[in-house]
Scaffold this motif. Structure first.
Motif, PDB file in Angstrom:
ATOM      1  N   ILE A  21      31.034 -58.353 -29.593  1.00  0.00           N
ATOM      2  CA  ILE A  21      31.962 -59.220 -30.318  1.00  0.00           C
ATOM      3  C   ILE A  21      32.859 -58.399 -31.236  1.00  0.00           C
ATOM      4  CG2 ILE A  21      32.103 -61.015 -32.090  1.00  0.00           C
ATOM      5  CD1 ILE A  21      29.480 -62.163 -30.820  1.00  0.00           C
ATOM      6  N   GLU A  22      32.252 -57.488 -32.004  1.00  0.00           N
ATOM      7  CA  GLU A  22      33.020 -56.689 -32.967  1.00  0.00           C
ATOM      8  C   GLU A  22      33.933 -55.686 -32.282  1.00  0.00           C
ATOM      9  OE1 GLU A  22      30.018 -55.037 -35.475  1.00  0.00           O
ATOM     10  OE2 GLU A  22      29.804 -56.866 -36.682  1.00  0.00           O
ATOM     11  N   SER A  23      33.588 -55.250 -31.065  1.00  0.00           N
ATOM     12  CA  SER A  23      34.426 -54.286 -30.349  1.00  0.00           C
ATOM     13  C   SER A  23      35.429 -54.965 -29.424  1.00  0.00           C
ATOM     14  CB  SER A  23      33.540 -53.334 -29.530  1.00  0.00           C
ATOM     15  OG  SER A  23      32.807 -54.042 -28.545  1.00  0.00           O
ATOM     16  N   GLY A  24      35.390 -56.306 -29.373  1.00  0.00           N
ATOM     17  CA  GLY A  24      36.354 -57.042 -28.556  1.00  0.00           C
ATOM     18  C   GLY A  24      36.034 -57.085 -27.083  1.00  0.00           C
ATOM     19  N   HIS A  25      34.789 -56.776 -26.703  1.00  0.00           N
ATOM     20  CA  HIS A  25      34.403 -56.752 -25.291  1.00  0.00           C
ATOM     21  C   HIS A  25      33.578 -57.966 -24.884  1.00  0.00           C
ATOM     22  CE1 HIS A  25      34.823 -52.121 -25.586  1.00  0.00           C
ATOM     23  NE2 HIS A  25      35.956 -52.683 -25.191  1.00  0.00           N
ATOM     24  N   PHE A  26      33.495 -58.950 -25.774  1.00  0.00           N
ATOM     25  CA  PHE A  26      32.698 -60.141 -25.479  1.00  0.00           C
ATOM     26  C   PHE A  26      33.421 -61.009 -24.447  1.00  0.00           C
ATOM     27  CE2 PHE A  26      31.302 -64.512 -26.288  1.00  0.00           C
ATOM     28  CZ  PHE A  26      29.931 -64.347 -26.188  1.00  0.00           C
ATOM     29  N   GLU A  27      32.680 -61.551 -23.488  1.00  0.00           N
ATOM     30  CA  GLU A  27      33.296 -62.352 -22.439  1.00  0.00           C
ATOM     31  C   GLU A  27      32.312 -63.371 -21.900  1.00  0.00           C
ATOM     32  OE1 GLU A  27      34.430 -59.499 -19.533  1.00  0.00           O
ATOM     33  OE2 GLU A  27      32.392 -58.772 -19.205  1.00  0.00           O
ATOM     34  N   LEU A  28      32.856 -64.370 -21.226  1.00  0.00           N
ATOM     35  CA  LEU A  28      32.056 -65.420 -20.603  1.00  0.00           C
ATOM     36  C   LEU A  28      32.065 -65.226 -19.085  1.00  0.00           C
ATOM     37  CD1 LEU A  28      33.405 -68.524 -22.563  1.00  0.00           C
ATOM     38  CD2 LEU A  28      31.301 -67.240 -23.033  1.00  0.00           C
ATOM     39  N   GLN A  76      22.111 -70.057 -25.121  1.00  0.00           N
ATOM     40  CA  GLN A  76      21.936 -69.160 -26.261  1.00  0.00           C
ATOM     41  C   GLN A  76      22.326 -69.848 -27.565  1.00  0.00           C
ATOM     42  OE1 GLN A  76      24.063 -65.485 -25.812  1.00  0.00           O
ATOM     43  NE2 GLN A  76      23.207 -64.566 -27.656  1.00  0.00           N
ATOM     44  N   VAL A  77      23.428 -70.591 -27.550  1.00  0.00           N
ATOM     45  CA  VAL A  77      23.877 -71.313 -28.747  1.00  0.00           C
ATOM     46  C   VAL A  77      22.860 -72.379 -29.140  1.00  0.00           C
ATOM     47  CG1 VAL A  77      25.639 -72.846 -29.691  1.00  0.00           C
ATOM     48  CG2 VAL A  77      26.312 -70.880 -28.304  1.00  0.00           C
ATOM     49  N   ILE A  78      22.437 -73.169 -28.166  1.00  0.00           N
ATOM     50  CA  ILE A  78      21.491 -74.260 -28.453  1.00  0.00           C
ATOM     51  C   ILE A  78      20.151 -73.704 -28.915  1.00  0.00           C
ATOM     52  CG2 ILE A  78      20.239 -76.211 -27.445  1.00  0.00           C
ATOM     53  CD1 ILE A  78      22.665 -76.577 -25.558  1.00  0.00           C
ATOM     54  N   TYR A  79      19.683 -72.623 -28.286  1.00  0.00           N
ATOM     55  CA  TYR A  79      18.432 -71.995 -28.711  1.00  0.00           C
ATOM     56  C   TYR A  79      18.523 -71.539 -30.175  1.00  0.00           C
ATOM     57  CZ  TYR A  79      16.730 -71.772 -23.878  1.00  0.00           C
ATOM     58  OH  TYR A  79      16.291 -72.100 -22.620  1.00  0.00           O
ATOM     59  N   ASN A  80      19.648 -70.920 -30.533  1.00  0.00           N
ATOM     60  CA  ASN A  80      19.827 -70.456 -31.914  1.00  0.00           C
ATOM     61  C   ASN A  80      19.793 -71.617 -32.902  1.00  0.00           C
ATOM     62  OD1 ASN A  80      20.012 -67.645 -31.614  1.00  0.00           O
ATOM     63  ND2 ASN A  80      22.167 -67.750 -31.048  1.00  0.00           N
ATOM     64  N   SER A 127      26.682 -67.384 -32.104  1.00  0.00           N
ATOM     65  CA  SER A 127      26.920 -68.739 -31.600  1.00  0.00           C
ATOM     66  C   SER A 127      28.358 -69.176 -31.842  1.00  0.00           C
ATOM     67  CB  SER A 127      25.956 -69.726 -32.269  1.00  0.00           C
ATOM     68  OG  SER A 127      24.613 -69.416 -31.956  1.00  0.00           O
ATOM     69  N   GLN A 128      28.867 -68.897 -33.040  1.00  0.00           N
ATOM     70  CA  GLN A 128      30.248 -69.258 -33.352  1.00  0.00           C
ATOM     71  C   GLN A 128      31.228 -68.521 -32.439  1.00  0.00           C
ATOM     72  OE1 GLN A 128      32.197 -71.504 -34.362  1.00  0.00           O
ATOM     73  NE2 GLN A 128      32.287 -71.297 -36.590  1.00  0.00           N
ATOM     74  N   SER A 129      30.957 -67.246 -32.160  1.00  0.00           N
ATOM     75  CA  SER A 129      31.832 -66.461 -31.284  1.00  0.00           C
ATOM     76  C   SER A 129      31.806 -67.008 -29.859  1.00  0.00           C
ATOM     77  CB  SER A 129      31.404 -64.991 -31.291  1.00  0.00           C
ATOM     78  OG  SER A 129      31.554 -64.420 -32.572  1.00  0.00           O
ATOM     79  N   ILE A 130      30.633 -67.428 -29.393  1.00  0.00           N
ATOM     80  CA  ILE A 130      30.526 -68.000 -28.047  1.00  0.00           C
ATOM     81  C   ILE A 130      31.337 -69.289 -27.953  1.00  0.00           C
ATOM     82  CG2 ILE A 130      28.943 -69.100 -26.401  1.00  0.00           C
ATOM     83  CD1 ILE A 130      26.787 -67.115 -27.388  1.00  0.00           C
ATOM     84  N   ILE A 131      31.191 -70.160 -28.950  1.00  0.00           N
ATOM     85  CA  ILE A 131      31.922 -71.429 -28.941  1.00  0.00           C
ATOM     86  C   ILE A 131      33.415 -71.192 -29.120  1.00  0.00           C
ATOM     87  CG2 ILE A 131      32.157 -73.673 -30.067  1.00  0.00           C
ATOM     88  CD1 ILE A 131      29.592 -73.262 -28.405  1.00  0.00           C
ATOM     89  N   ASP A 132      33.785 -70.204 -29.928  1.00  0.00           N
ATOM     90  CA  ASP A 132      35.208 -69.836 -30.055  1.00  0.00           C
ATOM     91  C   ASP A 132      35.780 -69.447 -28.701  1.00  0.00           C
ATOM     92  OD1 ASP A 132      35.354 -70.328 -32.726  1.00  0.00           O
ATOM     93  OD2 ASP A 132      35.101 -68.248 -33.362  1.00  0.00           O
ATOM     94  N   ALA A 133      35.006 -68.665 -27.925  1.00  0.00           N
ATOM     95  CA  ALA A 133      35.457 -68.238 -26.597  1.00  0.00           C
ATOM     96  C   ALA A 133      35.595 -69.418 -25.643  1.00  0.00           C
ATOM     97  CB  ALA A 133      34.481 -67.209 -26.024  1.00  0.00           C
ATOM     98  N   MET A 134      34.919 -70.531 -25.952  1.00  0.00           N
ATOM     99  CA  MET A 134      35.016 -71.749 -25.151  1.00  0.00           C
ATOM    100  C   MET A 134      36.061 -72.708 -25.722  1.00  0.00           C
ATOM    101  SD  MET A 134      31.005 -72.486 -24.253  1.00  0.00           S
ATOM    102  CE  MET A 134      30.047 -71.321 -23.278  1.00  0.00           C
TER     103      MET A 134
END
Length: 489
Positions: A178-185, A236-240, A314-321
């Protein structure tokens, strides 16, 4: 008047020089005091010179001729013009210096970032490999006749700790992405209804240990709805969120709520909620909970464990969605996290994904499999899982041995090929394997976390699928069933 105005303008030349001096005194760490001293000294000197020789004050020198006044005007202008040139050249020199320094620093930072990414990726690979070994041995012990397993509860604790260690490793790798900008779905067609109805199962024991009621409401409108989504990331989001709800709730209940807001032929809008009756969050902390490594503390119980990464990820995942997580909370009354997703509908699941519970009993696969793995524990685990359910299992410890096995045994129809091995890795081995046997199915067997870059590379090399470590029996055979014929045992 023009002549007088021209004479008087010479007095103000030094002020123009000051404008050009400004870039020279931009703060530069420990040398700022030195530079500001130089500026003030230059300014005062310039001011004194202007007062002394400025033609504006020539009326005090009645004996001066027009030629003398003109001479003083030229002298004053020359001094100030020289001052402007000095400061301008100085500013240009410093600008070039800083531009060059910024460029060098940028390159060094990118190199360091790349090095850290490579090191962290290698570290994650090694950690996941070891976790896979622990997971394999534990599952082999617990997967046997439980009556014959001595100290069963200790192995269950080991299994629990192993799962949590994997979650921590994955969280650290995710936050780095996430911090390096390589996060993806990675999106695939999925049927959410059955998946969401089972998602609270891993938390039932945790809730019962704290005498909490865990309730799940899943909208029946989701039945037979197939959407294009990264199911693992939603999980992952729901588990968290559910894990945090249980962690910060001492009495009462946790409710997981899924409601369809809108449903049409092309899209479905779904609202997700996780509500608890826990300690709540103070208003001044609501904006902090999504920060990395930040944990909300309570006076009565200041330490709850964890890394403080779950909500940030979790916030980053939802942001990507293309959505966001909102939170409502009151101290002592509880907290409610919610987010809404607009997902694209698909007509149906691919045939390979329909039978997800095929391996609950005795079964056999009409297939001969080659397992290529340099880690002996991982090899042992894979072979033990396969031996009871496939026609035959061969093995190799590197790419060179895999090629030899393919040449020797024409009955091999599927290869589980590790990517990182000595002598010859999987990336090179598959080229030779496909030349010898273009029809053989090759599945990448790796501890690397799949990314679009890795998946594209594997696809270009001819891999048919990927199986990530650590894995369990269900995950292994869910992948294998897509390429082999299942028969009754």
């Amino acid at each position: 008047m023009s002549y007088l105005e021209g004479l008087m303008s010479g007095y103000y030349w030094f002020q123009l020089g000051l404008i050009f001096s400004l870039p020279y005194v931009i703060p530069r760490g420990m040398h700022f005091k030195k530079h500001i001293t130089i500026l003030y000294t230059s300014t005062i000197l310039c001011l004194v010179l202007s007062f002394i020789i400025s033609p504006m004050y020539s009326e005090f020198y009645a004996e001066l001729s027009k030629e003398d006044i003109h001479y003083r005007f030229i002298l004053n202008s020359s001094i100030n013009f020289l001052l402007i040139m000095v400061f301008s050249l100085q500013a240009l020199s410093h600008s070039k210096f800083f531009i060059k320094k910024i460029s060098i620093d940028k390159q060094l930072a990118e190199n360091e970032k790349e090095r850290r990414t490579r090191v962290l990726s290698n570290l994650g690979h090694e950690l996941r490999t070891q976790i896979n070994s622990i997971n394999g041995v534990t599952q082999l012990i617990l997967g046997g006749d439980l009556k014959e397993v001595p100290n069963k509860k200790y192995f269950e604790i080991l299994d629990y700790c192993n799962e949590n260690m994997l979650l921590l490793v994955n969280d650290m790798l995710d936050i780095h992405k996430i911090e390096s900008g390589h996060f993806e779905l990675i999106k695939e067609p999925k049927a959410l209804y059955k998946f969401l109805n089972k998602i609270t199962i891993p938390f039932i024991n945790k809730a019962e240990e704290k005498n909490l009621e865990l309730i799940s409401y899943i909208d029946a409108k989701l039945k037979d709805v197939v959407v294009n989504v990264d199911e693992k990331r939603i999980a992952q989001v729901i588990y968290n969120l559910i894990s945090n709800a249980i962690k910060f709730t001492e009495q009462g209940k946790i409710t997981f709520f899924v409601k369809v807001i809108d449903l049409n032929k092309t899209n479905v809008v779904i609202q997700f909620k996780v509500k608890d009756t826990g300690i709540g969050i103070a208003p001044h902390n609501l904006n902090k909970i999504f920060e990395s490594f930040h944990q909300i503390k309570n006076e009565k119980n200041p330490v709850y464990g964890g890394t403080g990464l779950g909500l940030a990820i979790s916030q980053s995942i939802i942001d990507a969605m293309n959505s966001e997580i909102s939170v409502e909370s009151r101290l002592g009354e509880g907290t409610c996290f919610q987010f809404t997703l607009k997902l694209q509908r698909e007509e149906a699941l691919p045939n390979a994904q329909i039978n997800t519970d095929a391996f609950t009993g005795d079964f056999s696969l009409n297939s001969t499999i080659l397992v290529v793995e340099d880690n002996m524990v991982s090899m042992m685990y894979a072979k033990k899982l396969l031996e009871k359910h496939v026609t035959k299992v061969y093995h190799g410890t590197n790419g060179a041995e895999a090629i030899e096995r393919i040449k020797e045994h024409k009955d091999i129809d599927l290869v589980l090929l590790d990517l990182e091995m000595p002598v010859m890795n999987g990336f090179k081995a598959i080229e030779h394997i496909k030349k010898i046997r273009p029809d053989v199915i090759v599945i990448a067997f790796t501890a690397n976390i799949p990314s679009t870059e890795i998946l594209n590379k594997l696809d270009s090399l001819g891999f048919d699928d990927i199986l990530s470590k650590p894995f369990n029996k269900h995950q292994l055979f869910t992948v294998l069933q897509q390429y082999t014929l299942q028969t009754e045992a």
